[in-house]
Write a protein that holds these residues in place. Structure first.
Motif, PDB file in Angstrom:
ATOM      1  N   LYS A   1      72.256 -24.361 -26.659  1.00 60.42           N
ATOM      2  CA  LYS A   1      73.361 -24.787 -27.650  1.00 60.42           C
ATOM      3  C   LYS A   1      73.606 -26.442 -27.179  1.00 60.42           C
ATOM      4  N   THR A   2      73.483 -26.674 -25.632  1.00 60.04           N
ATOM      5  CA  THR A   2      73.657 -28.028 -25.117  1.00 60.04           C
ATOM      6  C   THR A   2      72.757 -29.069 -25.816  1.00 60.04           C
ATOM      7  N   ALA A   3      71.581 -28.607 -25.715  1.00 58.55           N
ATOM      8  CA  ALA A   3      70.272 -29.554 -26.221  1.00 58.55           C
ATOM      9  C   ALA A   3      70.518 -29.919 -27.724  1.00 58.55           C
ATOM     10  N   LEU A   4      70.863 -28.666 -28.573  1.00 63.12           N
ATOM     11  CA  LEU A   4      71.210 -28.838 -29.937  1.00 63.12           C
ATOM     12  C   LEU A   4      72.198 -29.815 -30.224  1.00 63.12           C
ATOM     13  N   ARG A   5      73.428 -29.613 -29.555  1.00 63.93           N
ATOM     14  CA  ARG A   5      74.740 -30.669 -29.783  1.00 63.93           C
ATOM     15  C   ARG A   5      74.436 -32.013 -29.499  1.00 63.93           C
ATOM     16  N   VAL A   6      73.476 -31.940 -28.509  1.00 65.25           N
ATOM     17  CA  VAL A   6      73.148 -33.585 -28.051  1.00 65.25           C
ATOM     18  C   VAL A   6      72.267 -34.184 -29.043  1.00 65.25           C
ATOM     19  N   ALA A   7      71.435 -33.172 -29.551  1.00 65.18           N
ATOM     20  CA  ALA A   7      70.297 -33.965 -30.531  1.00 65.18           C
ATOM     21  C   ALA A   7      71.205 -34.145 -31.782  1.00 65.18           C
ATOM     22  N   LYS A   8      72.090 -33.488 -32.341  1.00 63.61           N
ATOM     23  CA  LYS A   8      72.589 -33.848 -33.492  1.00 63.61           C
ATOM     24  C   LYS A   8      73.529 -35.070 -33.190  1.00 63.61           C
TER      25      LYS A   8
ATOM     26  N   SER B   1      78.547 -29.515 -20.498  1.00 59.82           N
ATOM     27  CA  SER B   1      78.590 -30.856 -20.100  1.00 59.82           C
ATOM     28  C   SER B   1      77.277 -31.162 -19.491  1.00 59.82           C
ATOM     29  N   CYS B   2      76.731 -32.324 -19.810  1.00 55.09           N
ATOM     30  CA  CYS B   2      75.419 -32.620 -18.994  1.00 55.09           C
ATOM     31  C   CYS B   2      75.399 -34.282 -18.773  1.00 55.09           C
ATOM     32  N   THR B   3      74.181 -34.362 -17.832  1.00 60.30           N
ATOM     33  CA  THR B   3      74.015 -35.723 -17.665  1.00 60.30           C
ATOM     34  C   THR B   3      72.683 -36.272 -18.028  1.00 60.30           C
ATOM     35  N   ASP B   4      72.512 -37.656 -18.304  1.00 59.94           N
ATOM     36  CA  ASP B   4      71.293 -38.186 -19.017  1.00 59.94           C
ATOM     37  C   ASP B   4      70.192 -38.257 -17.651  1.00 59.94           C
ATOM     38  N   VAL B   5      69.064 -38.043 -17.727  1.00 57.74           N
ATOM     39  CA  VAL B   5      68.009 -38.236 -16.947  1.00 57.74           C
ATOM     40  C   VAL B   5      67.162 -39.352 -17.459  1.00 57.74           C
TER      41      VAL B   5
END
Length: 241
Positions: free
Chosen positions: A85-92, A52-56
């Motif tokens: 993996k996190t970045a790739l998931r968010v990009a998609k 899980s991640c947070t927007d900056v």
């Protein structure tokens, strides 16, 4: 005493059942330790889909009828491949929602910089670029649909990453993208704060309404507070890193 022991003596069938369950539990635990939990029970959601991640910050660049989106996110400390993996998931996820010509997702540490002028070099734990149709966007015969890189070390207290830089081959990135079981975006802290604030105002208004029903308030009615004006958008950076 013997009669009492006969009463509480379990049957032979019950003893075999209890022994079988104990043996099965011991074998499963030993197998989990020897083989590994992921192999025995399957990979976890974190292993499959990233953290899980947070927007900056989010930057939208519109140039020559093209839309490029660059998103900066933060994750908890993890390894380089999980950051990718996190970045790739968010990009998609961004592409599916907005259909831009290019999506770039930059992963920072929780203690990393927040100003775009400071987000460079080892402040970037992972960086993914997704170009669904590279020919119209980049005038190059070597343009790729996916590019991804990361530092294989952990971040220091100041948010800068250590280790060697790793550039993943495109076929590995494509396979990684196809293995996702869930596509979800990052948490927007501003939206979460606004939602919590709205809930608080709603409860306050409800209590006020109940008080007015019991005893009418003295004086005139108050109008709603004016909405805050949106902050001026930042100037879009150049498309390069």
């Amino acid at each position: 005493m013997k009669a009492l022991l006969r009463i509480f003596r379990p049957s032979r069938k019950l003893v075999f059942i209890i022994a079988g369950v104990a043996l099965l539990g011991g074998v499963s635990g030993g197998a989990a330790l020897f083989i590994g939990k992921d192999r025995l029970l399957g990979p976890s959601a974190e292993t499959m889909n990233g953290l899980s991640c947070t927007d900056v910050n989010l930057v939208t660049i519109k140039k020559q009828n093209r839309v490029w989106i660059r998103k900066y996110i933060k994750t908890e400390p993890t390894d380089g491949m999980t950051r990718v993996k996190t970045a790739l998931r968010v990009a998609k996820t961004i592409y599916d929602a907005q259909r831009p010509d290019l999506v770039q997702v930059v992963v920072l540490d929780t203690n990393g910089p927040t100003l775009r002028s400071d987000i460079r070099g080892r402040a970037i734990g992972a960086d993914v670029v997704y170009i669904p149709h590279p020919d119209p966007v980049l005038e190059s015969t070597e343009a790729k649909t996916y590019t991804a890189r990361y530092y294989d070390g952990e971040a220091a207290d100041n948010g800068l990453f250590f280790g060697e830089r790793v550039d993943l081959p495109e076929d590995e990135i494509t396979a990684m993208n196809a293995s996702f079981t869930d596509y979800s975006d990052c948490i927007d802290p501003i939206a979460v704060a606004a939602t919590k604030g709205g809930e608080g105002e709603g409860k306050k208004t409800a209590k006020t309404a109940e008080a007015k029903e019991v005893k009418p308030a003295e004086g005139g009615e108050h109008g709603s507070a004016p909405a805050k004006e949106p902050a001026a958008p930042e100037a879009a950076p150049e498309a390069g890193h």
